[in-house]
Design a protein around this motif. Structure first.
Motif, PDB file in Angstrom:
ATOM      1  N   HIS A 284      -8.090   3.470  -0.922  1.00 53.39           N
ATOM      2  CA  HIS A 284      -8.609   2.097  -0.799  1.00 53.39           C
ATOM      3  C   HIS A 284      -9.877   2.110   0.037  1.00 53.39           C
ATOM      4  CE1 HIS A 284      -6.181   2.560   2.839  1.00 53.39           C
ATOM      5  NE2 HIS A 284      -6.612   1.410   3.337  1.00 53.39           N
TER       6      HIS A 284
ATOM      7  N   HIS B 271     -10.954   0.788   2.916  1.00 53.59           N
ATOM      8  CA  HIS B 271     -11.104   0.572   4.357  1.00 53.59           C
ATOM      9  C   HIS B 271     -11.897   1.721   4.985  1.00 53.59           C
ATOM     10  CE1 HIS B 271      -7.434  -2.332   4.278  1.00 53.59           C
ATOM     11  NE2 HIS B 271      -8.542  -2.874   3.808  1.00 53.59           N
TER      12      HIS B 271
ATOM     13  N   ASP C 122     -11.802   3.582   7.570  1.00 51.24           N
ATOM     14  CA  ASP C 122     -11.168   4.817   8.055  1.00 51.24           C
ATOM     15  C   ASP C 122     -10.757   5.756   6.913  1.00 51.24           C
ATOM     16  OD1 ASP C 122      -9.358   2.693   7.550  1.00 51.24           O
ATOM     17  OD2 ASP C 122      -7.768   3.598   8.745  1.00 51.24           O
ATOM     18  N   HIS C 123     -10.889   5.293   5.679  1.00 50.31           N
ATOM     19  CA  HIS C 123     -10.532   6.130   4.529  1.00 50.31           C
ATOM     20  C   HIS C 123     -11.738   6.582   3.696  1.00 50.31           C
ATOM     21  CE1 HIS C 123      -6.092   5.413   4.789  1.00 50.31           C
ATOM     22  NE2 HIS C 123      -6.549   4.415   5.524  1.00 50.31           N
TER      23      HIS C 123
ATOM     24  N   HIS D 115      -2.077  -4.395   0.918  1.00 52.11           N
ATOM     25  CA  HIS D 115      -2.849  -4.082   2.125  1.00 52.11           C
ATOM     26  C   HIS D 115      -4.340  -4.154   1.801  1.00 52.11           C
ATOM     27  CE1 HIS D 115      -4.235  -2.014   5.693  1.00 52.11           C
ATOM     28  NE2 HIS D 115      -4.668  -0.999   4.980  1.00 52.11           N
TER      29      HIS D 115
ATOM     30  N   ASP E 290      -2.176   3.660   2.723  1.00 52.16           N
ATOM     31  CA  ASP E 290      -1.565   2.850   3.786  1.00 52.16           C
ATOM     32  C   ASP E 290      -0.394   2.002   3.289  1.00 52.16           C
ATOM     33  OD1 ASP E 290      -3.349   3.882   5.520  1.00 52.16           O
ATOM     34  OD2 ASP E 290      -4.564   2.079   5.766  1.00 52.16           O
TER      35      ASP E 290
HETATM   36 ZN   LIG Z   1      -6.263   0.417   5.280  1.00 51.32          ZN
END
Ligand SMILES: [Zn+2]
Length: 317
Positions: free
Chosen positions: A67, A69, A71-72, A165, A184
């Motif tokens: 996804h 976000h 941090d990914h 999420h 996540d």
């Molecule tokens: Zn996430």
């Protein structure tokens, strides 16, 4: 180290969630799943992690993300621009960050925050996509993966759409042994936030993230998952049990919320203050998402009703 053709790379993040994991998967094409945030520390961690596997950045042949976000995805920029970069089509608007999408996102949140009854002074803290620009990547997907697709170059691996999420969330399932690279969607110690996102197009209804999240978890219960390799935290083996527990806890919390609303009809913002008195100011976006999740859930069961008022929608249990 390698465990059934999967190897984990631990990457630090500047976020409260702590470390994030990326996974290298062996197949016809050496694939990296997720990339950490775009920081110097993350780059070093990725290089170190690859080195321990006898690999370098340029050995990776494609990147797939769970996804959008930050941090990914941010660390994807440490790899060659020529690499195939794949994921759910709904990532693309957050990767492109076109002026039109930024404007739409802003419009959506201003209207939505009216409905929630959030005071103007503190609104700037919600719906801010600045973090994506800072720690995210500067490239866009070169190809899309849909629910049920076999992953290119990874025979036996299938994508499982797992929205909730994020509206772009996919998990990756290997049917032969029940391994799931989960992003996540299921974490061992925390339940992922049902973050609110604007609808995919202007005029459409907002996605109800908590309901999607619950559906995604139930969808996972229908697979024979033996181990979840998550984006954060420990590998999960008691998958069925943990999912049932998560659904149960969410349901019980919702019933408490209903009791609160029966005593004191509230806007979503007022309810958020009641539920998270100590942290709502500091983490307004996250606590509002949690609150709206409970409201959406209770409304879907017919347990509460909303009424339009001058200070926003007021919910009554
Ligand atoms: Zn996430």
């Amino acid at each position: 180290m390698w465990d059934k053709k999967i190897a984990k790379i631990t990457i630090p993040t500047p976020f409260p969630v702590g470390d994030v994991y990326a996974y290298v998967v062996k197949g016809d094409v050496l694939t990296l799943i997720d990339g950490g945030p775009k920081t110097e520390e993350a780059k070093m961690a990725i290089e170190t992690g690859l080195k321990e596997l006898g690999l370098q950045l340029n050995d990776i042949e494609q990147v797939i993300i769970t996804h959008h976000h930050p941090d990914h995805i941010g660390g994807v920029d440490f790899f060659s621009l020529d690499l195939p970069f794949l994921g759910h089509v709904n990532n693309q608007r957050f990767l492109e960050l076109s002026p039109d999408f930024i404007a739409f996102n802003h419009e959506f949140f201003s209207g939505f925050l009216n409905e929630l009854g959030v005071p103007h002074e503190i609104r700037s803290r919600v719906g801010n996509i600045g973090r994506l620009m800072k720690y995210g990547c500067e490239r866009t997907l070169t190809g899309f993966i849909q629910d049920g697709d076999e992953l290119p170059g990874l025979p036996g691996w299938k994508a499982v759409e797992t929205l909730g999420h994020a509206q772009s969330h996919l998990a990756f399932y290997r049917e032969s042994d029940g391994a799931l690279i989960g992003g996540d969607i299921l974490l061992d110690k925390i339940s992922p936030n049902p973050l609110v996102e604007p609808p995919l197009a202007r005029g459409e209804e907002r996605p109800k993230s908590q309901l999607q999240l619950n559906d995604s978890l139930k969808k996972l219960q229908n697979l024979r998952i033996t181990a979840v390799y998550p984006g954060h935290g420990n590998i999960i083996e008691n998958v069925d049990e943990l999912i049932s527990y998560r659904l149960q806890v969410q349901h019980e919390r919702a019933l408490k919320v209903k009791a609160i609303l029966a005593q004191k009809p509230s806007t979503a913002f007022e309810l958020c203050q009641t539920l998270f008195p100590k942290i709502y100011k500091k983490q307004l976006g996250l606590t509002l998402s949690e609150t709206i999740g409970q409201i959406d859930y209770l409304e879907s069961l017919g347990e509460i009703k909303g009424e339009k008022t001058e200070r926003g929608m007021v919910y009554k249990g």
